[in-house]
Motif scaffolding. Structure first.
Motif, PDB file in Angstrom:
ATOM      1  N   CYS A  43       0.798  -1.067   0.124  1.00 36.40           N
ATOM      2  CA  CYS A  43       0.004  -0.075   0.181  1.00 36.40           C
ATOM      3  C   CYS A  43       0.952   1.237   0.014  1.00 36.40           C
ATOM      4  O   CYS A  43       2.019   1.078   0.470  1.00 36.40           O
ATOM      5  CB  CYS A  43      -0.777   0.045   1.221  1.00 36.40           C
ATOM      6  SG  CYS A  43      -2.131   1.140   1.451  1.00 36.40           S
ATOM      7  N   HIS A  71      -0.176  -4.627   6.131  1.00 36.38           N
ATOM      8  CA  HIS A  71      -1.814  -4.336   6.751  1.00 36.38           C
ATOM      9  C   HIS A  71      -2.870  -4.705   6.147  1.00 36.38           C
ATOM     10  O   HIS A  71      -4.182  -4.497   6.264  1.00 36.38           O
ATOM     11  CB  HIS A  71      -1.807  -2.771   7.251  1.00 36.38           C
ATOM     12  CG  HIS A  71      -1.777  -1.910   6.324  1.00 36.38           C
ATOM     13  ND1 HIS A  71      -0.726  -1.264   5.934  1.00 36.38           N
ATOM     14  CD2 HIS A  71      -2.676  -1.314   5.528  1.00 36.38           C
ATOM     15  CE1 HIS A  71      -0.965  -0.441   4.733  1.00 36.38           C
ATOM     16  NE2 HIS A  71      -2.354  -0.407   4.760  1.00 36.38           N
ATOM     17  N   GLU A  72      -2.754  -5.339   4.927  1.00 37.07           N
ATOM     18  CA  GLU A  72      -3.798  -5.687   3.894  1.00 37.07           C
ATOM     19  C   GLU A  72      -3.715  -7.402   3.810  1.00 37.07           C
ATOM     20  O   GLU A  72      -3.313  -7.690   2.672  1.00 37.07           O
ATOM     21  CB  GLU A  72      -3.621  -5.040   2.589  1.00 37.07           C
ATOM     22  CG  GLU A  72      -3.560  -3.455   2.682  1.00 37.07           C
ATOM     23  CD  GLU A  72      -3.640  -2.721   1.276  1.00 37.07           C
ATOM     24  OE1 GLU A  72      -3.433  -3.495   0.414  1.00 37.07           O
ATOM     25  OE2 GLU A  72      -4.147  -1.634   1.481  1.00 37.07           O
ATOM     26  N   ASP A 157      -7.667  -3.169   3.292  1.00 32.42           N
ATOM     27  CA  ASP A 157      -7.675  -1.718   3.572  1.00 32.42           C
ATOM     28  C   ASP A 157      -8.145  -0.732   2.202  1.00 32.42           C
ATOM     29  O   ASP A 157      -9.012   0.092   2.266  1.00 32.42           O
ATOM     30  CB  ASP A 157      -6.057  -1.408   4.124  1.00 32.42           C
ATOM     31  CG  ASP A 157      -5.760   0.047   4.152  1.00 32.42           C
ATOM     32  OD1 ASP A 157      -6.685   0.581   4.952  1.00 32.42           O
ATOM     33  OD2 ASP A 157      -4.807   0.577   3.670  1.00 32.42           O
ATOM     34  N   ARG A 342      -2.937  -3.026  -7.745  1.00 28.95           N
ATOM     35  CA  ARG A 342      -1.887  -3.297  -6.363  1.00 28.95           C
ATOM     36  C   ARG A 342      -1.305  -4.496  -6.625  1.00 28.95           C
ATOM     37  O   ARG A 342      -1.619  -5.403  -7.030  1.00 28.95           O
ATOM     38  CB  ARG A 342      -3.182  -3.556  -5.522  1.00 28.95           C
ATOM     39  CG  ARG A 342      -4.199  -2.468  -5.138  1.00 28.95           C
ATOM     40  CD  ARG A 342      -3.802  -1.334  -4.582  1.00 28.95           C
ATOM     41  NE  ARG A 342      -3.695  -1.330  -3.186  1.00 28.95           N
ATOM     42  CZ  ARG A 342      -3.466  -0.214  -2.342  1.00 28.95           C
ATOM     43  NH1 ARG A 342      -3.454   0.969  -2.890  1.00 28.95           N
ATOM     44  NH2 ARG A 342      -3.337  -0.445  -1.060  1.00 28.95           N
TER      45      ARG A 342
HETATM   46 ZN   LIG Z   1      -3.311   0.104   2.967  1.00 32.28          ZN
END
Ligand SMILES: [Zn+2]
Ligand SMILES: [Zn+2]
Length: 348
Positions: A43, A71-72, A157, A342
């Motif tokens: 991210c 954090h994803e 997220d 992503r």
């Molecule tokens: Zn993120």
């Protein structure tokens, strides 16, 4: 286990994450859950953490480093604490980014992101760029066997943030209205899909990149614009006086100042991208009765709803896979815009 850890903040972004062997997390609390990480989305926030943008907020005493980012996260439940009943080893899960307490008033209102005692693995404690992640029962949404854990990881997220903003916008966008989405990148392309599913409004997508505009057309945007200095006039002309809602996924470089100017009377600007500064004459706000609102990630129920949409194919994320040992290459590719959508780190 292997983990990719940050040792030093570096505004120049030359610092690489170090791949090293660290002890596996252990269960210490009754609600603890250890997840074997299958995928962890990369991210822009990870880049900002490395740059030190967050250090005064997350690490005021400078005691956090070294630690594991990520954090994803999605994965398979490996072990559970003595009080856990909602998941069991072997369950496929996506992790809400926050470990919430469940007992503060915000948690009881269902507003996970406002939790007074929340922890954020990957931001303020060890995250998912590793083989195993420690989280809690309350953070986990179970996924069915037909959901691809790699493809949905960024929804934890990035997708959740886009979903919350798009859901707010959809309430204001019945048929006959028009909504503008500025920035059709990792978040914006998800918001467009959610709005397309929720709203009969005319949807106008804006991006400076032709590749992103092409993607917006494929995802069902009614009109596609390239941005630039006359964007406000273009939107006003297309919409016959201004948009009912503008979703700003850029939030800087002057876009934040254009966004409120393209609203019609009674319109709403929702800010998701950040970095800039908004200055609006108060007389403009009252005469046009506009609303300017922020939006922060999303709550557990919203993640559950988004997972339902993903399972039914209503939301798709474009992902680029990298093994854990190539995480620094992924970061470099991200910095230089070498992929669309992503990047997802796959530890094993
Ligand atoms: Zn993120
Ligand atoms: Zn709480």
């Amino acid at each position: 286990m292997r983990a990719a850890r940050l040792y030093r903040y570096d505004p120049e972004m030359n610092e690489q994450l170090r791949l090293e062997d660290v002890p596996e997390p252990t269960i210490t609390q009754p609600d603890d859950v250890i997840v074997r990480v299958v995928a962890a989305g990369l991210c822009r926030t990870d880049l900002h953490i490395i740059e030190g943008v967050w250090k005064d907020i997350l690490d005021p005493q400078r005691t956090l480093l070294p630690y594991t980012l990520g954090h994803e996260n999605t994965g398979i439940v490996e072990a559970v604490g003595s009080g856990v009943t909602a998941v069991k080893p072997g369950d496929r899960v996506i992790c809400h980014p926050l470990r919430t307490c469940g007992v503060c008033l915000a948690c009881r209102h269902g507003e996970d992101m406002y939790c007074l005692n929340g922890r954020f693995p990957g931001l303020d404690s060890d995250g998912g760029f590793a083989e195993y992640l420690l989280t809690s029962e309350r953070a986990l949404v179970k996924l069915s066997a037909d959901v691809d854990l790699v493809e949905v990881a960024p929804l934890a997220d990035a997708g959740l943030t886009a979903y919350r903003a798009a859901k707010k916008a959809a309430r204001l966008l019945p048929p006959g209205t028009s909504g503008v989405i500025i920035g059709i990148g990792g978040l914006g392309h998800i918001a467009l899909q959610v709005l397309r599913a929720f709203s009969g409004a005319r949807l106008i997508a804006v991006d400076v990149s032709e590749a992103a505009r092409q993607r917006a057309r494929e995802l069902g945007a009614d009109d596609v614009l390239a941005g630039g200095p006359d964007l406000v006039e273009q939107v006003k002309e297309l919409t016959g006086g201004g948009a009912h809602v503008v979703l700003d996924f850029v939030g800087e470089k002057g876009v934040e100042q254009q966004a409120w100017q393209m609203l019609r009377k009674g319109g709403t600007q929702i800010i998701i991208g950040y970095g800039g500064r908004i200055e609006i004459p108060t007389v403009h706000m009252i005469f046009n009765e506009i609303t300017v609102a922020g939006s922060l990630v999303g709550n557990y129920a919203e993640l559950y709803e988004l997972m339902d949409m993903a399972a039914r194919g209503l939301v798709r994320v474009h992902v680029q896979r990298y093994p854990l040992h190539e995480i620094n290459r992924a970061i470099d590719d991200f910095k230089h815009g070498r992929y669309f959508g992503r990047a997802v780190i796959v530890p094993s």
